[in-house]
Write a protein that holds these residues in place. Structure first.
Motif, short mmCIF file in Angstrom:
data_model
loop_
_atom_site.label_atom_id
_atom_site.label_comp_id
_atom_site.label_asym_id
_atom_site.label_seq_id
_atom_site.Cartn_x
_atom_site.Cartn_y
_atom_site.Cartn_z
N GLU A 121 83.61 50.31 15.37
CA GLU A 121 82.75 50.43 14.19
C GLU A 121 82.59 49.08 13.50
OE1 GLU A 121 82.46 53.10 10.08
OE2 GLU A 121 84.14 53.33 11.48
N GLU A 127 82.95 46.13 14.90
CA GLU A 127 82.11 45.29 15.74
C GLU A 127 80.64 45.68 15.61
OE1 GLU A 127 83.62 45.65 19.66
OE2 GLU A 127 85.37 44.36 19.30
N GLY A 128 80.36 46.99 15.48
CA GLY A 128 78.99 47.42 15.28
C GLY A 128 78.41 46.90 13.96
N ARG A 129 79.22 47.01 12.88
CA ARG A 129 78.75 46.49 11.60
C ARG A 129 78.52 44.98 11.67
NH1 ARG A 129 82.89 49.88 9.59
NH2 ARG A 129 84.18 48.05 9.19
N ARG A 130 79.42 44.30 12.38
CA ARG A 130 79.26 42.85 12.53
C ARG A 130 77.99 42.51 13.29
NH1 ARG A 130 83.34 39.05 16.08
NH2 ARG A 130 82.26 37.05 15.74
N GLU A 131 77.74 43.23 14.37
CA GLU A 131 76.53 42.98 15.14
C GLU A 131 75.29 43.32 14.33
OE1 GLU A 131 74.38 41.75 18.44
OE2 GLU A 131 76.54 41.56 17.99
N ALA A 132 75.36 44.44 13.56
CA ALA A 132 74.22 44.81 12.72
C ALA A 132 73.96 43.75 11.65
CB ALA A 132 74.47 46.18 12.07
N PHE A 171 74.71 40.57 11.89
CA PHE A 171 74.11 39.41 12.56
C PHE A 171 72.62 39.65 12.80
CE2 PHE A 171 78.37 37.99 14.56
CZ PHE A 171 78.70 37.35 13.38
N ARG A 172 72.29 40.87 13.27
CA ARG A 172 70.88 41.17 13.54
C ARG A 172 70.05 41.16 12.24
NH1 ARG A 172 70.25 43.60 18.61
NH2 ARG A 172 71.78 42.60 19.99
N ASP A 173 70.61 41.75 11.16
CA ASP A 173 69.89 41.74 9.87
C ASP A 173 69.68 40.31 9.38
OD1 ASP A 173 69.82 44.46 9.95
OD2 ASP A 173 71.55 44.75 8.62
N GLU A 220 69.56 37.66 11.22
CA GLU A 220 68.57 37.02 12.09
C GLU A 220 67.17 37.47 11.72
OE1 GLU A 220 67.70 36.46 16.89
OE2 GLU A 220 69.31 37.76 16.16
#
Length: 330
Positions: A212, A214-219, A221-223, A225
């Protein structure tokens, strides 16, 4: 007449002597031959001739492997427990002469020898050992009995205990002990299972939290970007407008401001929670924006196109400070 009787008697004696001289030994047996009561030789299986009236058959010895039952008896173990034991002995005669003349009663001798040694071996062991080490008891008995019977010309091939029967009260105590031991094992296994289950649940929760995060971290990063790209696009649009103004085209700025103004108005009008919206409108800003859009359209329209139709009468521009009602019933 007398001569005939004598001949007949001689014939009968000859037949009887011949019958006494011929000996047939069956397979699996050996006969001892005695001359005037003294052992001379052993007759093997098959046809043999002996001296009648001088030699005679002494003992008929079975040379095949035989089994002898050991009668049940009660034995006191090392820890003063009484157990009932019975068994069997397998033996084979190797020397017929020794088996016939070295011991008086071979079968009784084997039984008594095995019984006494069985008492000696099991009497030196605890009850638990007698029940769990039956093979060791058999091996000890085999060695001891075979050595003791070797002078008799026999070979002890196997000694087996058929049954060991402890007293009823000891059997009940052993049953309770076994039940308690099994319940103990069951409780231990259940506790270990609960522990393993808790560990697995904790590991699963940990992995879930890690995924979870890691998902928030990836989200994130995507936001970031996406925001960065939107900002880049906005900056690029602003640069283009600035370049257009710098090149002598001020209508681009009016078009840019009017576009943002229309987007803001659209957002207010399409709001799902807004049925009626009251908001002040600065007439000069709106007129200026619309005027800039009109100039851009005139600049883009090809020569010869018809001019736009005039606005209908009565559509006056609201003055500064006035309010315009925008709603579904306008």
């Amino acid at each position: 007449m007398t001569a005939g009787i004598f001949v007949l008697v001689l014939l009968v004696v000859a037949v009887f002597a011949l019958a006494q001289a011929v000996v047939v030994v069956k397979q699996g047996f050996e006969y001892t031959l005695e001359r005037f009561g003294r052992f001379t030789t052993t007759l093997r299986p098959g046809f043999s001739l002996i001296t009648p009236f001088v030699d005679r058959i002494g003992r008929k010895i079975n040379m095949m492997e035989q089994v002898l039952d050991i009668p049940g008896q009660e034995i006191i173990t090392k820890d003063n427990a009484i157990v009932a034991v019975d068994g069997v002995v397998f033996y084979q005669v190797l020397d017929a002469a020794k088996a016939a003349y070295e011991v008086s009663d071979l079968y009784s001798a084997i039984v008594n020898l095995t019984t006494t040694n069985l008492r000696t071996v099991m009497g030196s062991m605890d009850l638990d050992e007698t029940l769990s080490k039956r093979d060791a008891i058999n091996a000890k008995l085999l060695i001891v009995v075979d050595q003791a019977t070797h002078p008799w010309g026999i070979k002890i091939t196997r000694v087996e205990l058929k049954d060991i029967r402890p007293p009823a009260d000891i059997v009940n105590a052993m049953g309770r002990q076994m039940k308690a031991e099994r319940e103990k094992r069951a409780n231990i296994l259940e506790a270990e299972g609960s522990r393993a289950s808790a560990i697995l649940r904790a590991e699963g929760a940990k992995q879930g939290q890690i995924l979870e995060a890691e998902g928030r971290r990836e989200a994130a990063f995507r936001d970031a970007e996406a925001r960065e790209r939107a900002a880049q696009a906005e900056a690029t649009a602003t640069e283009l407008v600035s370049a257009a103004i710098a090149n002598g085209n001020p209508q681009a700025l009016n078009y840019f401001v009017a576009q943002k103004y229309v987007e803001a108005m659209t957002a207010f009008a399409t709001s799902p929670n807004a049925k009626t919206i009251f908001m002040p409108i600065e007439a000069s800003a709106l007129v200026g924006s619309l005027g800039g859009i009109g100039e851009l359209v005139k600049a883009v329209r090809p020569q010869g196109d018809a001019p736009a139709a005039p606005a209908p009468k009565g559509s006056g521009t609201p003055q500064v400070g006035q309010q315009r009602r925008i709603g579904p019933f306008e």
